[in-house]
Design a protein around this motif. Structure first.
Motif, PDB file in Angstrom:
ATOM      1  N   LYS A   1      12.277 -20.626  -5.228  1.00 37.49           N
ATOM      2  CA  LYS A   1      11.146 -20.491  -6.148  1.00 37.49           C
ATOM      3  C   LYS A   1      11.094 -19.085  -6.744  1.00 37.49           C
ATOM      4  CE  LYS A   1       6.110 -20.799  -6.439  1.00 37.49           C
ATOM      5  NZ  LYS A   1       4.839 -21.055  -5.694  1.00 37.49           N
ATOM      6  N   ASN A   2      11.275 -18.070  -5.907  1.00 38.01           N
ATOM      7  CA  ASN A   2      11.210 -16.684  -6.386  1.00 38.01           C
ATOM      8  C   ASN A   2      12.348 -16.368  -7.352  1.00 38.01           C
ATOM      9  OD1 ASN A   2       8.954 -16.282  -4.824  1.00 38.01           O
ATOM     10  ND2 ASN A   2      10.028 -15.224  -3.172  1.00 38.01           N
ATOM     11  N   VAL A   3      13.551 -16.832  -7.041  1.00 43.98           N
ATOM     12  CA  VAL A   3      14.698 -16.600  -7.922  1.00 43.98           C
ATOM     13  C   VAL A   3      14.477 -17.300  -9.260  1.00 43.98           C
ATOM     14  CG1 VAL A   3      17.159 -17.036  -8.278  1.00 43.98           C
ATOM     15  CG2 VAL A   3      16.344 -16.219  -6.053  1.00 43.98           C
ATOM     16  N   THR A   4      13.972 -18.522  -9.207  1.00 45.54           N
ATOM     17  CA  THR A   4      13.692 -19.272 -10.436  1.00 45.54           C
ATOM     18  C   THR A   4      12.631 -18.571 -11.270  1.00 45.54           C
ATOM     19  OG1 THR A   4      14.258 -21.368  -9.353  1.00 45.54           O
ATOM     20  CG2 THR A   4      12.929 -21.504 -11.349  1.00 45.54           C
ATOM     21  N   THR A   5      11.617 -18.037 -10.618  1.00 42.65           N
ATOM     22  CA  THR A   5      10.559 -17.303 -11.321  1.00 42.65           C
ATOM     23  C   THR A   5      11.116 -16.072 -12.020  1.00 42.65           C
ATOM     24  OG1 THR A   5       8.847 -18.078  -9.788  1.00 42.65           O
ATOM     25  CG2 THR A   5       8.374 -16.069 -11.028  1.00 42.65           C
ATOM     26  N   LEU A   6      11.965 -15.325 -11.331  1.00 44.25           N
ATOM     27  CA  LEU A   6      12.576 -14.141 -11.949  1.00 44.25           C
ATOM     28  C   LEU A   6      13.498 -14.547 -13.096  1.00 44.25           C
ATOM     29  CD1 LEU A   6      13.304 -12.080  -8.710  1.00 44.25           C
ATOM     30  CD2 LEU A   6      11.671 -11.490 -10.514  1.00 44.25           C
ATOM     31  N   GLY A   7      14.158 -15.689 -12.959  1.00 43.49           N
ATOM     32  CA  GLY A   7      14.989 -16.202 -14.043  1.00 43.49           C
ATOM     33  C   GLY A   7      14.169 -16.477 -15.288  1.00 43.49           C
ATOM     34  N   LYS A   8      12.974 -17.010 -15.108  1.00 43.37           N
ATOM     35  CA  LYS A   8      12.082 -17.273 -16.248  1.00 43.37           C
ATOM     36  C   LYS A   8      11.618 -15.969 -16.895  1.00 43.37           C
ATOM     37  CE  LYS A   8      10.236 -21.673 -14.519  1.00 43.37           C
ATOM     38  NZ  LYS A   8       9.034 -22.368 -13.976  1.00 43.37           N
ATOM     39  N   ILE A   9      11.225 -15.020 -16.064  1.00 45.79           N
ATOM     40  CA  ILE A   9      10.722 -13.747 -16.584  1.00 45.79           C
ATOM     41  C   ILE A   9      11.780 -13.027 -17.413  1.00 45.79           C
ATOM     42  CG2 ILE A   9       9.940 -11.424 -15.945  1.00 45.79           C
ATOM     43  CD1 ILE A   9       8.568 -12.691 -13.502  1.00 45.79           C
ATOM     44  N   PHE A  10      13.006 -13.006 -16.919  1.00 48.21           N
ATOM     45  CA  PHE A  10      14.062 -12.245 -17.583  1.00 48.21           C
ATOM     46  C   PHE A  10      14.932 -13.096 -18.503  1.00 48.21           C
ATOM     47  CE2 PHE A  10      12.850  -9.570 -14.038  1.00 48.21           C
ATOM     48  CZ  PHE A  10      12.831  -8.309 -14.621  1.00 48.21           C
ATOM     49  N   ASP A  11      14.466 -14.314 -18.789  1.00 52.22           N
ATOM     50  CA  ASP A  11      15.192 -15.213 -19.697  1.00 52.22           C
ATOM     51  C   ASP A  11      16.620 -15.453 -19.191  1.00 52.22           C
ATOM     52  OD1 ASP A  11      15.355 -16.878 -21.874  1.00 52.22           O
ATOM     53  OD2 ASP A  11      15.867 -15.305 -23.307  1.00 52.22           O
ATOM     54  N   LYS A  12      16.726 -15.680 -17.862  1.00 51.15           N
ATOM     55  CA  LYS A  12      18.021 -15.911 -17.224  1.00 51.15           C
ATOM     56  C   LYS A  12      17.967 -17.183 -16.377  1.00 51.15           C
ATOM     57  CE  LYS A  12      19.976 -11.849 -18.384  1.00 51.15           C
ATOM     58  NZ  LYS A  12      21.251 -11.710 -19.124  1.00 51.15           N
ATOM     59  N   GLU A  13      17.324 -18.211 -16.902  1.00 48.55           N
ATOM     60  CA  GLU A  13      17.118 -19.429 -16.125  1.00 48.55           C
ATOM     61  C   GLU A  13      18.424 -20.135 -15.779  1.00 48.55           C
ATOM     62  OE1 GLU A  13      13.394 -21.769 -17.092  1.00 48.55           O
ATOM     63  OE2 GLU A  13      13.495 -20.493 -18.875  1.00 48.55           O
ATOM     64  N   ASP A  14      19.343 -20.183 -16.718  1.00 52.08           N
ATOM     65  CA  ASP A  14      20.627 -20.843 -16.453  1.00 52.08           C
ATOM     66  C   ASP A  14      21.406 -20.103 -15.378  1.00 52.08           C
ATOM     67  OD1 ASP A  14      20.077 -22.776 -18.322  1.00 52.08           O
ATOM     68  OD2 ASP A  14      21.247 -21.843 -19.930  1.00 52.08           O
ATOM     69  N   GLU A  15      21.398 -18.765 -15.465  1.00 54.43           N
ATOM     70  CA  GLU A  15      22.104 -17.955 -14.474  1.00 54.43           C
ATOM     71  C   GLU A  15      21.490 -18.152 -13.080  1.00 54.43           C
ATOM     72  OE1 GLU A  15      21.107 -17.000 -17.392  1.00 54.43           O
ATOM     73  OE2 GLU A  15      22.516 -15.606 -18.368  1.00 54.43           O
ATOM     74  N   ALA A  16      20.149 -18.206 -13.027  1.00 53.78           N
ATOM     75  CA  ALA A  16      19.462 -18.394 -11.754  1.00 53.78           C
ATOM     76  C   ALA A  16      19.838 -19.741 -11.130  1.00 53.78           C
ATOM     77  CB  ALA A  16      17.955 -18.304 -11.952  1.00 53.78           C
ATOM     78  N   LYS A  17      19.852 -20.767 -11.938  1.00 51.72           N
ATOM     79  CA  LYS A  17      20.181 -22.103 -11.450  1.00 51.72           C
ATOM     80  C   LYS A  17      21.619 -22.154 -10.918  1.00 51.72           C
ATOM     81  CE  LYS A  17      18.559 -25.411 -13.896  1.00 51.72           C
ATOM     82  NZ  LYS A  17      18.328 -26.411 -14.976  1.00 51.72           N
ATOM     83  N   GLU A  18      22.538 -21.527 -11.648  1.00 52.45           N
ATOM     84  CA  GLU A  18      23.945 -21.529 -11.245  1.00 52.45           C
ATOM     85  C   GLU A  18      24.159 -20.778  -9.941  1.00 52.45           C
ATOM     86  OE1 GLU A  18      28.150 -19.679 -12.940  1.00 52.45           O
ATOM     87  OE2 GLU A  18      26.549 -20.142 -14.359  1.00 52.45           O
TER      88      GLU A  18
END
Length: 319
Positions: free
Chosen positions: A157-174
């Protein structure tokens, strides 16, 4: 008459130009104002450990106190946005951030310095929670904690949240998918081994034990090691125990977090492999007293890289 008409048209044209300029350069046929994208401040609403909070999307100036979040931001490729951190308490694996501004101690932020550098966003851990209200007056402040009762889910959840904040959602998911595969491999091996583990923190010769639901519960609930003692009291500071207790529980694996090495002090009594009682345990006899990286386990955790490093540590017991 003709001159009056021309003059009127000129005034009307001039009025249209002035209106257009006042509306940021564009006016549509309905009169709706359009803001130039370069001037538009974009925010998003995310949910941290306290609830919903509005933060800037893709912030350019960030102060980070939570080292797990710091390593995640770096792994997602947004490390250049970090302008301040608790640099005196950075784990070795994050030493590249020693060059950013010192934003204070890991338990006491320097509010004056943070106010001077004017960040767009501040990210804290539980150690700075008492200062959250004051920090929020400087910039939006996000608190990302790890739920010790459901470690892996809260990390995701925390990694996904940071992915959203920094516009790095695809990278977070991978990266989460890759890390999940690593965890699955370790968990399968740990469960198959049948070994029972005990996690202790040693501080200047004093021991505390940690089980499921504690700050080091990831060893059991995520990495798959059975507990040598199912009755350990779950608490932030662990259950105070003795060396006799370690011998009584007789773990197959003894994982050791050396707090003294993480923060400094007298560690002359911290070498558990030399303790006569520990030597009598199965872990002592089978060379399964595993020293965990103290700066990762005590000063960090919950991030993409720190979780990977923790896996590397516990995998030593499976060799």
């Amino acid at each position: 008459m003709k001159k009056k008409i021309i003059a009127g048209l000129a005034v009307a044209a001039l009025s249209l130009v002035l209106v257009a300029c006042g509306n940021g350069g564009k006016t549509d046929t309905t009169g709706t104002k359009e803001t130039n994208s370069s001037a538009q401040a974009t925010t998003i609403e995310i949910e941290d450990s306290n609830g919903k909070v509005t933060v800037p999307k893709n912030p350019k100036k960030v102060v980070v106190f939570d080292n797990g979040s710091l390593d995640t931001i770096n792994e997602l490729g947004a490390g250049d946005a970090v302008i301040g951190a608790a640099v005196d308490n950075l784990p070795t694996y994050l030493e590249k951030f020693n060059s950013v501004e010192s934003a204070g101690g890991i338990k006491e932020p320097d509010l004056e310095k943070i106010n001077q550098i004017q960040p767009d966003l501040i990210i804290i851990s539980g150690r700075q929670q008492d200062f959250q209200e004051e920090l929020s007056k400087i910039a939006p402040t996000v608190f990302l904690s790890v739920d010790n009762k459901d470690t892996w889910a809260s990390i995701q959840k925390n990694v996904t949240t940071l992915g959203k904040i920094f516009d790095k959602e695809d990278e977070a998911k991978e990266k989460l998918a890759s890390l999940e595969k690593e965890i699955a491999t370790t968990k399968e091996a740990a469960e198959k081994s049948g070994m029972k583990a005990l996690v202790v923190l040693v501080n200047e010769g004093q021991l505390s034990a940690y089980g499921e639901g504690s700050r080091f519960g990831i060893v059991h609930d995520t990495f798959g090691f059975a507990q040598a003692d199912d009755g350990i009291e779950a608490s932030t500071h662990g259950q105070s125990v003795s060396f006799e207790y370690v011998l009584e529980k007789n773990p197959d694996v003894l994982f050791v977090v050396d707090r003294t090495k993480a923060i400094g002090g007298d560690d002359s009594q911290n070498n558990l492999t030399d303790n006569e009682l520990v030597k009598q345990t199965t872990a002592g006899k089978e060379d399964k007293v595993i020293q965990l990286s103290p700066d990762v386990w005590y000063l960090s955790g919950g991030g993409l890289e720190s979780t990977h490093l923790m896996l590397e540590d516990v995998n030593k017991a499976l060799k």
